[in-house]
Design an enzyme around this catalytic site. Structure first.
Site, PDB file in Angstrom:
ATOM      1  N   SER A  43      12.974 -35.140  25.328  1.00  0.00           N
ATOM      2  CA  SER A  43      12.310 -36.439  25.354  1.00  0.00           C
ATOM      3  C   SER A  43      13.082 -37.402  26.255  1.00  0.00           C
ATOM      4  O   SER A  43      13.344 -37.097  27.416  1.00  0.00           O
ATOM      5  CB  SER A  43      12.147 -36.957  23.923  1.00  0.00           C
ATOM      6  OG  SER A  43      11.209 -37.992  23.861  1.00  0.00           O
ATOM      7  N   ASP A 158       6.123 -33.620  23.235  1.00  0.00           N
ATOM      8  CA  ASP A 158       7.497 -34.056  23.014  1.00  0.00           C
ATOM      9  C   ASP A 158       8.390 -32.961  22.430  1.00  0.00           C
ATOM     10  O   ASP A 158       8.109 -32.390  21.379  1.00  0.00           O
ATOM     11  CB  ASP A 158       7.477 -35.247  22.055  1.00  0.00           C
ATOM     12  CG  ASP A 158       8.770 -36.029  22.062  1.00  0.00           C
ATOM     13  OD1 ASP A 158       9.829 -35.430  21.836  1.00  0.00           O
ATOM     14  OD2 ASP A 158       8.715 -37.258  22.292  1.00  0.00           O
TER      15      ASP A 158
END
Length: 268
Positions: A43, A158
């Site tokens: 991320s 993510d």
């Protein structure tokens, strides 16, 4: 005979705008001549880790974040045809033309690993080659905010959802020391009020904190010597405003300085 230097792996966890603390961590390690031989990120940790792996510095990255986030509306590109808040186009262009261009994993100064989550299977997807921009975009595509990033038939989101602190990505390199940055190790206080926003945020806080704890259980299997740095930025866990960049960089710096003597001893 000269003693062989110990190798160091740096692991940068997920955390939205909390991730600006990663910049402070890296700056402090560099200031104290702590080597970074391998790096993994997920991320926001992938965004910063990939930039450092390519360029060996984070000053320009920090300046660019400050410049862009002073006018964040330039990133907005709403896509009302899909169930997401934003589309990928403007963020892709920002990252590509300011940070990564068409560089690939083979262009990095130090070995880099990035993870994402395969939304179809729920399993972790690890990037070791190909274009860095594709890996970063996949790893940071927070569901509900950005649409899944498509690579071939894969739909990737993510990386923090499958591994919030991806130390396991460095196992192939067998580093002597791992320095990991956990942005979710915060004390949970009783709520002062109960509404949809506060309760949903608390649910997310509990979930991601537990995921962080699960990720850290892998450390002992990947490296005997590790240090976990816990910058507590006190940001809302779902915050995406990046309005406290200086503060969060400073928190990352200060928290790393608390551990710097321990890190130096491990590296000696």
């Amino acid at each position: 005979m000269e003693q062989k230097r110990k190798t160091v792996g740096l692991v940068l966890g997920s955390g939205s705008d909390r991730g600006m603390a990663h910049i402070g961590v890296i700056k402090t390690l560099l200031k104290n001549n702590i080597p970074i031989d391998y790096i993994s990120g997920t991320s926001i940790g992938a965004v910063i880790g990939a930039y450092y792996a390519l360029h060996g510095e984070v000053d320009i990255l920090e300046d660019t974040f400050k410049r862009v986030m002073s006018r964040p509306w330039y990133l907005l590109d709403f896509d009302f045809k899909k169930p997401n808040f934003l589309s990928n186009k403007n963020i892709y262009n920002l990252l590509k033309f300011n940070f990564y261009n068409d560089k690939t994993f083979s262009d990095t100064k130090i070995p880099l690993r990035i993870n994402a989550t395969d939304v179809d299977s729920g399993s972790q997807y690890v990037f070791k080659d190909g274009k860095i921009i594709d890996a970063v975009m996949s790893s940071m595509s927070l569901p509900g905010i950005l649409p899944p990033y498509e690579i071939g038939e894969k739909h990737l989101v993510d990386g923090g959802l499958s591994d919030a602190i991806p130390a396991d990505l460095l196992s192939e390199f067998k580093p002597d020391i791992i320095i990991a940055v956990d942005l979710y190790n915060t004390k949970i206080e009783p709520l002062s009020k109960y509404n949809m926003s506060t309760v949903l945020n608390r649910v997310y806080q509990i979930y991601i904190s537990k995921l962080s704890e699960f990720s850290k259980q892998n450390f002992c299997r990947n490296c005997e010597n590790y240090i976990i740095i816990n910058p507590d930025t006190k940001e809302n866990l779902t915050s995406l405003t990046f309005k406290n960049i200086d503060k969060n960089v400073k928190i990352g710096t200060e928290e790393t300085e608390k551990h710097i003597e321990e890190i130096k001893k491990l590296c000696a």
